[in-house]
Design a protein around this motif. Structure first.
Motif, PDB file in Angstrom:
ATOM      1  N   TYR A 112       0.856  -1.026   0.038  1.00  0.00           N
ATOM      2  CA  TYR A 112       0.143   0.076  -0.063  1.00  0.00           C
ATOM      3  C   TYR A 112       0.853   1.202   0.028  1.00  0.00           C
ATOM      4  O   TYR A 112       2.051   1.271   0.718  1.00  0.00           O
ATOM      5  CB  TYR A 112      -0.662  -0.051   1.233  1.00  0.00           C
ATOM      6  N   ARG A 131      -0.740   7.904   1.400  1.00  0.00           N
ATOM      7  CA  ARG A 131      -1.184   9.144   0.803  1.00  0.00           C
ATOM      8  C   ARG A 131      -0.428  10.315   1.043  1.00  0.00           C
ATOM      9  O   ARG A 131       0.027  11.140   0.150  1.00  0.00           O
ATOM     10  CB  ARG A 131      -2.763   9.533   1.063  1.00  0.00           C
ATOM     11  N   GLN A 132       0.078  10.506   2.205  1.00  0.00           N
ATOM     12  CA  GLN A 132       0.860  11.587   2.723  1.00  0.00           C
ATOM     13  C   GLN A 132       2.303  11.174   3.179  1.00  0.00           C
ATOM     14  O   GLN A 132       2.147  10.496   4.217  1.00  0.00           O
ATOM     15  CB  GLN A 132       0.061  12.387   3.782  1.00  0.00           C
ATOM     16  N   GLU A 146      -4.705   5.925   7.524  1.00  0.00           N
ATOM     17  CA  GLU A 146      -5.205   6.571   6.414  1.00  0.00           C
ATOM     18  C   GLU A 146      -6.237   5.614   5.668  1.00  0.00           C
ATOM     19  O   GLU A 146      -7.279   6.290   5.094  1.00  0.00           O
ATOM     20  CB  GLU A 146      -3.986   6.556   5.151  1.00  0.00           C
ATOM     21  N   LEU A 147      -6.060   4.321   5.881  1.00  0.00           N
ATOM     22  CA  LEU A 147      -7.385   3.522   5.341  1.00  0.00           C
ATOM     23  C   LEU A 147      -8.520   3.717   6.311  1.00  0.00           C
ATOM     24  O   LEU A 147      -9.852   3.573   5.835  1.00  0.00           O
ATOM     25  CB  LEU A 147      -6.817   2.074   5.699  1.00  0.00           C
ATOM     26  N   THR A 148      -8.499   4.086   7.541  1.00  0.00           N
ATOM     27  CA  THR A 148      -9.639   4.170   8.391  1.00  0.00           C
ATOM     28  C   THR A 148     -10.274   5.568   7.987  1.00  0.00           C
ATOM     29  O   THR A 148     -11.532   5.791   7.764  1.00  0.00           O
ATOM     30  CB  THR A 148      -9.242   4.189   9.935  1.00  0.00           C
ATOM     31  N   VAL A 149      -9.572   6.443   7.907  1.00  0.00           N
ATOM     32  CA  VAL A 149      -9.910   7.770   7.340  1.00  0.00           C
ATOM     33  C   VAL A 149     -10.578   7.747   5.774  1.00  0.00           C
ATOM     34  O   VAL A 149     -11.702   8.320   5.730  1.00  0.00           O
ATOM     35  CB  VAL A 149      -8.932   8.878   6.911  1.00  0.00           C
ATOM     36  N   GLU A 150     -10.362   7.039   4.888  1.00  0.00           N
ATOM     37  CA  GLU A 150     -10.774   6.767   3.410  1.00  0.00           C
ATOM     38  C   GLU A 150     -12.138   5.927   3.855  1.00  0.00           C
ATOM     39  O   GLU A 150     -13.226   6.505   3.302  1.00  0.00           O
ATOM     40  CB  GLU A 150      -9.920   5.863   2.694  1.00  0.00           C
ATOM     41  N   GLU A 151     -12.200   4.942   4.740  1.00  0.00           N
ATOM     42  CA  GLU A 151     -13.313   4.201   5.129  1.00  0.00           C
ATOM     43  C   GLU A 151     -14.592   5.235   5.724  1.00  0.00           C
ATOM     44  O   GLU A 151     -15.682   5.205   5.275  1.00  0.00           O
ATOM     45  CB  GLU A 151     -13.002   3.132   5.993  1.00  0.00           C
ATOM     46  N   LYS A 180     -14.704   8.512   4.953  1.00  0.00           N
ATOM     47  CA  LYS A 180     -15.024   9.458   4.122  1.00  0.00           C
ATOM     48  C   LYS A 180     -15.966   8.642   3.230  1.00  0.00           C
ATOM     49  O   LYS A 180     -17.217   9.181   2.628  1.00  0.00           O
ATOM     50  CB  LYS A 180     -13.908   9.823   3.013  1.00  0.00           C
ATOM     51  N   LYS A 181     -15.933   7.245   3.033  1.00  0.00           N
ATOM     52  CA  LYS A 181     -16.724   6.880   1.921  1.00  0.00           C
ATOM     53  C   LYS A 181     -18.104   6.470   2.734  1.00  0.00           C
ATOM     54  O   LYS A 181     -19.089   6.692   2.080  1.00  0.00           O
ATOM     55  CB  LYS A 181     -16.432   5.173   1.627  1.00  0.00           C
TER      56      LYS A 181
END
Length: 480
Positions: free
Chosen positions: A214, A217-218, A340-345, A347-348
């Motif tokens: 993976y 992102r930042q 980051e994966l938790t943040v993306e989830e 947002k979804k």
């Protein structure tokens, strides 16, 4: 037949076996601590290994005068002959004033695989800390038998350094596995070794594997600079290591030539009585040069364990340390990836909720009926169920994001502190290494210079006292 003093470990005699069995039957804790190992029932080797099994006098005195609340020492290697394998164990002496320890001094025996277990436990417990490296399993020193004295002494020195780095760490030294490693008796320690990897350890392993596939992102600029620095440092140390190996090979060739030259001058002096003093002086100077060269090439000495290998081995150890730094950076990245994966989830889920709310507003409450049932009402029920599930999931994800953000901040602080500590230790240890190397080279050339200066008086005497008769002079016929 090999010199017993030069053998790493001698084979076990029947007398030694019976002595060990008697001591096992006595169940004397203090005595057994010196013979215990993680695998009971093996036979230990001859005590002749004591000739090189202790640390240098300087470190022994430092250990005695040390005021730290946790002191550890690795020494006294012993060869164990088991039914299935042969292995080496090391004595670990611990002195402590910490309240969590029941006694002030412990003496146990551990093998190399036990050190591996300890490091794995530390990685599981503190994935965002920099865990010191262990020496390589079999490739620690090229072209050396792992039961040879040189290999064992070098491994002992590096294991001693590893354990002291852990003991000096304010966090790692307080770990329960570290305490078990330093204090547990053989049977108790075997139980801990057989225990399976915990849930947190499996989770950290899975996220470590995730970090490999993976892309974050930042990227954190601070740690990216550290990664670039250690990569560059590794390349430089690899270059120095390759050059030092070439120099070592050239010195070996030079030593071989010196060994061939010494008897030539000695035999020459026998056939030239007039030149015998200066030729013998030359032979003596060559012999002194040979001894100085041998001292430079000797990379293992029983009384200088901390200098296990003059240059190559410390460089290899720092290459391992660089890999440990990269591993720590990867584990920190896995924590950030998890965040980051938790943040993306989250947002979804929020976008899905907003979409459902927008559909609810545009569809209104009307609809047409077919067979007495409202089609819009059925779709609305499905939408309401989704909204209800999202209303439960979003707060949970918000809490997870906050927790993972805290983990990222803690990981950054932990790794930052460990990197600062490593930078300080690296500068100090590399400075000592290169200063020691420089002093060794200065001493070598001073010895060579002194040896050749001793030849000069004999050469001057031959030059001033030698006389030639006219008959021995070359007569030049000058044409008239």
């Amino acid at each position: 037949m090999a010199d017993p003093e030069e053998a790493a470990v001698l084979e076990v005699s029947s007398e030694c076996k019976s002595t060990l069995l008697k001591k096992e039957d006595s169940k004397d804790t203090d005595i057994m601590s010196n013979y215990s190992t993680s695998l009971e029932g093996s036979v230990v080797a001859s005590p002749s290994i004591e000739s090189f099994s202790t640390l240098p006098d300087q470190e022994m005195s430092e250990f005695g005068l040390d005021t730290r609340d946790l002191q550890v020492k690795v020494d006294n290697p012993q060869k164990h002959l088991d039914t299935l394998e042969t292995y080496i164990t090391f004595r670990i002496t611990t002195r402590t004033s910490r309240a969590e320890f029941d006694e002030t001094e412990y003496v146990v025996r551990r093998r190399y695989n036990d050190f591996i277990w300890l490091r794995q436990k530390l990685v599981e417990a503190f994935p965002t800390h920099l865990i010191p490296p262990l020496p390589g399993k079999h490739t620690l020193i090229a072209q050396l038998d792992r039961y040879s004295k040189e290999f064992i002494v070098a491994r002992m020195a590096l294991l001693h350094r590893f354990l002291n780095r852990v003991a000096n760490h304010p966090v790692l030294s307080c770990n329960q596995s570290m305490k078990v490693f330093l204090t547990a008796k053989p049977s108790e320690f075997l139980i801990h070794r057989k225990s399976r990897q915990g849930f947190l350890g499996r989770m950290s392993t899975s996220f470590h594997n995730l970090a490999a596939v993976y892309m974050m992102r930042q990227r954190t600029q601070e740690f990216e600079q550290v990664r670039e620095y250690v990569t560059s440092l590794g390349e430089k140390l690899n270059s120095v290591d390759r050059i030092s190996q070439r120099i070592h090979k050239e010195r070996q060739d030079y030593l071989s030539e010196l060994n061939q030259m010494h008897p030539i001058f000695t035999l020459w002096s026998a056939s030239e009585p007039e030149l015998s003093p200066v030729l013998l002086a030359m032979a003596a100077a060559i012999e002194h040069n040979t001894q100085a060269q041998q001292h430079v090439l000797v990379t293992f000495t029983p009384n200088i364990v901390q200098r296990a290998v003059q240059l190559a081995q410390p460089l290899k150890e720092y290459l391992l340390y660089i890999e440990a730094v990269k591993e720590a950076l990867t584990r920190r990245d896995s924590v950030q990836i998890e965040y980051e994966l938790t943040v993306e989830e989250l947002k979804k889920k929020r976008a899905e909720k907003d979409l459902l709310l927008a559909e609810e507003q545009t569809s209104g409450s009307g609809g047409f009926s077919l067979g007495g049932a409202s089609l819009w009402k059925s779709a609305g029920e499905v939408r309401d169920d989704k909204l209800q599930k999202l209303a439960q999931a979003i707060p949970h994800l918000v809490k997870q994001v906050e927790e993972h953000q805290d983990k990222v901040e803690c990981a950054n602080e932990n790794l930052r502190a460990d990197l600062d500590r490593w930078q300080y230790e690296k500068k100090d240890e590399l400075k000592k290494l290169f200063v020691s190397l420089a002093n060794q080279q200065i001493k070598y050339y001073e010895q060579c210079l002194a040896a050749w200066e001793e030849v000069l008086p004999d050469m001057k005497v031959v030059d001033t006292t030698s006389s030639y008769s006219p008959s021995n002079k070359l007569q030049l016929q000058v044409p008239s």
